[in-house]
Design a protein around this motif. Structure first.
Motif, PDB file in Angstrom:
ATOM      1  N   LYS A  95     -39.575 -10.608 -12.009  1.00  0.00           N
ATOM      2  CA  LYS A  95     -38.700 -10.450 -13.171  1.00  0.00           C
ATOM      3  C   LYS A  95     -37.637  -9.387 -12.904  1.00  0.00           C
ATOM      4  O   LYS A  95     -36.479  -9.554 -13.262  1.00  0.00           O
ATOM      5  CB  LYS A  95     -39.550 -10.065 -14.380  1.00  0.00           C
ATOM      6  CG  LYS A  95     -38.891 -10.366 -15.713  1.00  0.00           C
ATOM      7  CD  LYS A  95     -39.807  -9.957 -16.842  1.00  0.00           C
ATOM      8  CE  LYS A  95     -39.204 -10.277 -18.177  1.00  0.00           C
ATOM      9  NZ  LYS A  95     -39.541 -11.619 -18.664  1.00  0.00           N
ATOM     10  N   TRP A 131     -40.938  -3.880 -21.942  1.00  0.00           N
ATOM     11  CA  TRP A 131     -41.610  -4.672 -20.927  1.00  0.00           C
ATOM     12  C   TRP A 131     -41.918  -3.774 -19.725  1.00  0.00           C
ATOM     13  O   TRP A 131     -40.998  -3.240 -19.108  1.00  0.00           O
ATOM     14  CB  TRP A 131     -40.687  -5.823 -20.501  1.00  0.00           C
ATOM     15  CG  TRP A 131     -41.375  -6.882 -19.724  1.00  0.00           C
ATOM     16  CD1 TRP A 131     -41.669  -6.856 -18.396  1.00  0.00           C
ATOM     17  CD2 TRP A 131     -41.875  -8.127 -20.218  1.00  0.00           C
ATOM     18  NE1 TRP A 131     -42.313  -7.998 -18.033  1.00  0.00           N
ATOM     19  CE2 TRP A 131     -42.458  -8.806 -19.128  1.00  0.00           C
ATOM     20  CE3 TRP A 131     -41.886  -8.740 -21.476  1.00  0.00           C
ATOM     21  CZ2 TRP A 131     -43.041 -10.065 -19.251  1.00  0.00           C
ATOM     22  CZ3 TRP A 131     -42.473  -9.990 -21.593  1.00  0.00           C
ATOM     23  CH2 TRP A 131     -43.036 -10.643 -20.499  1.00  0.00           C
ATOM     24  N   TYR A 144     -33.251  -4.822 -16.945  1.00  0.00           N
ATOM     25  CA  TYR A 144     -33.357  -6.219 -17.365  1.00  0.00           C
ATOM     26  C   TYR A 144     -32.118  -6.670 -18.117  1.00  0.00           C
ATOM     27  O   TYR A 144     -31.414  -5.863 -18.714  1.00  0.00           O
ATOM     28  CB  TYR A 144     -34.555  -6.420 -18.306  1.00  0.00           C
ATOM     29  CG  TYR A 144     -35.912  -6.168 -17.702  1.00  0.00           C
ATOM     30  CD1 TYR A 144     -36.344  -6.870 -16.588  1.00  0.00           C
ATOM     31  CD2 TYR A 144     -36.761  -5.230 -18.260  1.00  0.00           C
ATOM     32  CE1 TYR A 144     -37.604  -6.643 -16.049  1.00  0.00           C
ATOM     33  CE2 TYR A 144     -38.026  -4.996 -17.728  1.00  0.00           C
ATOM     34  CZ  TYR A 144     -38.437  -5.706 -16.627  1.00  0.00           C
ATOM     35  OH  TYR A 144     -39.674  -5.491 -16.099  1.00  0.00           O
ATOM     36  N   ARG A 146     -31.663  -8.086 -21.261  1.00  0.00           N
ATOM     37  CA  ARG A 146     -32.609  -8.155 -22.371  1.00  0.00           C
ATOM     38  C   ARG A 146     -32.582  -9.485 -23.106  1.00  0.00           C
ATOM     39  O   ARG A 146     -33.609  -9.981 -23.550  1.00  0.00           O
ATOM     40  CB  ARG A 146     -32.350  -7.031 -23.379  1.00  0.00           C
ATOM     41  CG  ARG A 146     -32.653  -5.660 -22.823  1.00  0.00           C
ATOM     42  CD  ARG A 146     -32.544  -4.626 -23.911  1.00  0.00           C
ATOM     43  NE  ARG A 146     -31.261  -4.711 -24.593  1.00  0.00           N
ATOM     44  CZ  ARG A 146     -31.113  -4.867 -25.885  1.00  0.00           C
ATOM     45  NH1 ARG A 146     -32.158  -4.964 -26.669  1.00  0.00           N
ATOM     46  NH2 ARG A 146     -29.905  -4.922 -26.415  1.00  0.00           N
ATOM     47  N   THR A 191     -36.882  -9.309 -22.997  1.00  0.00           N
ATOM     48  CA  THR A 191     -37.689  -8.106 -22.846  1.00  0.00           C
ATOM     49  C   THR A 191     -37.531  -7.182 -24.052  1.00  0.00           C
ATOM     50  O   THR A 191     -37.859  -6.003 -23.983  1.00  0.00           O
ATOM     51  CB  THR A 191     -37.299  -7.341 -21.572  1.00  0.00           C
ATOM     52  OG1 THR A 191     -35.882  -7.115 -21.601  1.00  0.00           O
ATOM     53  CG2 THR A 191     -37.639  -8.121 -20.326  1.00  0.00           C
ATOM     54  N   GLY A 232     -36.991  -2.242 -20.360  1.00  0.00           N
ATOM     55  CA  GLY A 232     -38.106  -1.963 -19.468  1.00  0.00           C
ATOM     56  C   GLY A 232     -38.813  -0.658 -19.808  1.00  0.00           C
ATOM     57  O   GLY A 232     -38.294   0.182 -20.532  1.00  0.00           O
TER      58      GLY A 232
END
Lengths: 148, 336
Positions: B28, B164, B267, B269, B274, B278
């Motif tokens: 990911k 996440w 990320y 999002r 997420t 993160g």
């Protein structure tokens, strides 16, 4: 640093700015997903009744089918996605209950069949069982008192 | 020997050098906006192991060997390793460095562990007790979910303030000499607890700690607010980042143009779903060792304030209704 806010004020202030859950969308999705699950259950029930089975037997067997379906979809890594979309619509039916038992069993397999799978299986479903049985006893006592 | 500038800040006069660094991440993270900066992307969440905990240890172990390889040194050249993670008793770090035979300090600073280990490693080099130290941390989405939240296959809904956990490991080697980015200031955070009890809202819990440490850093160093080209917090996420900026502004610190958050950077999002971004030890570690140090070494950045942020709760403390204490450590990294 001197805090300009008390803890209560800070909590309120930060919550006001937090991203909000899309409540309307979540409710609609819960309605749809829960509805689909219940419709599947109803179809199975109708099919069983059509074979000439008694209503009691048919509803027990339907529950078994739905539990299997929930467990099966959990094992296929699908039920967590259904739950993410459907929320309570996926959690409340008996398929969600099956998911809550099968998912920790899968997760803790590495810790062995006794202390892992066996001990952790009811991690999430445990409280539901404990208080479900407890309240059924209370309901039973009340029913008994009213009846006598 | 370093100069104490205030209650929380020390200036490292020998300016220890970050000699090499490495970051290995999961799928990911590899498919996120910073994907191309990482040394390796591992698509298999088990990393060829039989449990997520073992996989996390392997992330740490492989990152350690990568740092050594890139620094062209062997384990015998390292005097100390500072490592930590999120698992109970820091098992990812303990098992990850088990075979290395390097003197080891296990740390727990939750998601601030990268900044904590980098602080201690740099101080050790500054004090003359080590030629080289390794500072390294890891986290894994699956092992963190198992420890802090629900089983992976459990069909629950993530609240929009959730973050996440980053899968991966990142670390650096700090040493006495050489070229490279240098650690110039370290500001050690105090525990700040503003009474947040929602374990799904780490941003709110950690933002005051980040604000406190950044404020202390500028107050004690006397540096101008535009000294750093990038001030980056560890894993406040979108919500925490927004709160932190406002809190700083109330303290008269306006750093909006050069402030970012590793949890927001790592990320996409919307696309990667997420929520707020993160988190986890590896979040700040891989952004530091993947992106920030790479940018510094290419001279695209010259001065960065790296602020690791951590929430120091446990599932037990949350169940007992305790609020979430938070901490932030700042490390000023500069090219000289």
């Amino acid at each position: 640093m001197e805090q300009k806010r008390t803890k209560e004020e800070y909590k309120k202030w930060s919550q006001q700015q937090a991203p909000k859950s899309p409540k309307f969308k979540n409710s609609v999705m819960a309605f749809l997903v829960g509805g689909v699950i219940c419709t599947i259950g109803q179809l199975i029930m109708r099919a069983l009744l059509d074979t000439g089975m008694s209503k009691n037997d048919a509803s027990s067997l339907t529950t078994l089918f739905m539990i299997f379906l929930g467990a099966f979809l959990t094992a296929l890594n699908v039920y967590d996605d259904i739950g993410r979309i459907g929320g309570a619509g996926a959690a409340i039916p008996v398929t969600g209950f099956a998911n809550s038992i099968v998912s920790p069993a899968m997760e803790y397999k590495r810790e062995g069949y006794v202390m892992g799978v066996g001990a952790r299986m009811f991690l999430i479903a445990g409280p539901v069982l404990v208080y479900g049985i407890f309240s059924s006893i209370i309901a039973g006592i009340i029913y008994y008192l009213i009846k006598s | 020997m370093g100069t104490r500038l205030g209650k929380q800040t020390v200036r490292l006069d020998s300016k220890p050098v970050i000699q090499s660094w490495a970051a290995i991440v999961g799928a990911k993270e590899g498919h996120g906006p910073l994907g191309r900066f990482f040394d390796e992307v591992i698509e298999d969440e088990y990393f060829g192991e039989e449990s997520f905990e073992k996989a996390e240890s392997k992330f740490l172990r492989e990152t350690l060997s990568k740092i050594l390889m890139k620094g062209n040194v062997s384990t015998g050249d390292i005097q100390y390793i500072f490592a930590g993670d999120l698992l109970n008793q820091c098992i990812a770090a303990n098992f990850g460095v088990r075979e290395s035979e390097i003197p080891f300090f296990g740390l727990y600073g939750a998601c601030s562990t990268m900044a904590e280990s980098l602080t201690l490693g740099s101080l050790m080099v500054e004090g003359g007790f080590a030629e080289r130290c390794i500072c390294i941390t890891s986290s894994h989405f699956c092992s963190a979910e198992k420890q802090f939240r629900f089983p992976l296959e459990f069909g629950n809904q993530r609240p929009p303030t959730a973050q996440w956990t980053v899968t991966g490991a990142g670390g650096v080697m700090v040493g006495k000499a050489g070229d490279g980015p240098r650690v110039v200031h370290v500001t050690t955070g105090k525990i700040i607890d503003m009474g947040i009890t929602d374990a799904n809202d780490m941003g709110s819990a950690m933002a005051p700690a980040a604000c406190d440490t950044i404020t202390a850093h500028f107050r004690e160093t006397g540096l101008p607010l535009n000294y750093y080209e990038l001030i980056v917090t560890g894993d406040l996420g979108e919500h925490g980042k927004n709160l932190c900026l406002q809190l700083l502004e109330e303290n008269g610190i306006n750093i909006k143009e050069f402030y970012d958050d590793c949890g927001v950077m790592i990320y996409d999002r919307q696309r990667q779903k997420t929520d707020c971004g993160g988190s986890g030890c590896a979040c700040s570690a891989v952004v530091l060792a993947g992106y920030i140090l790479e940018k510094l070494s290419r001279r695209e950045l010259n001065r960065v304030l790296f602020v690791g942020t951590g929430a120091l709760h446990s599932p037990i403390s949350v169940q007992q209704g305790e609020s979430i204490p938070a901490i932030a450590h700042a490390v000023g990294i500069e090219l000289i």
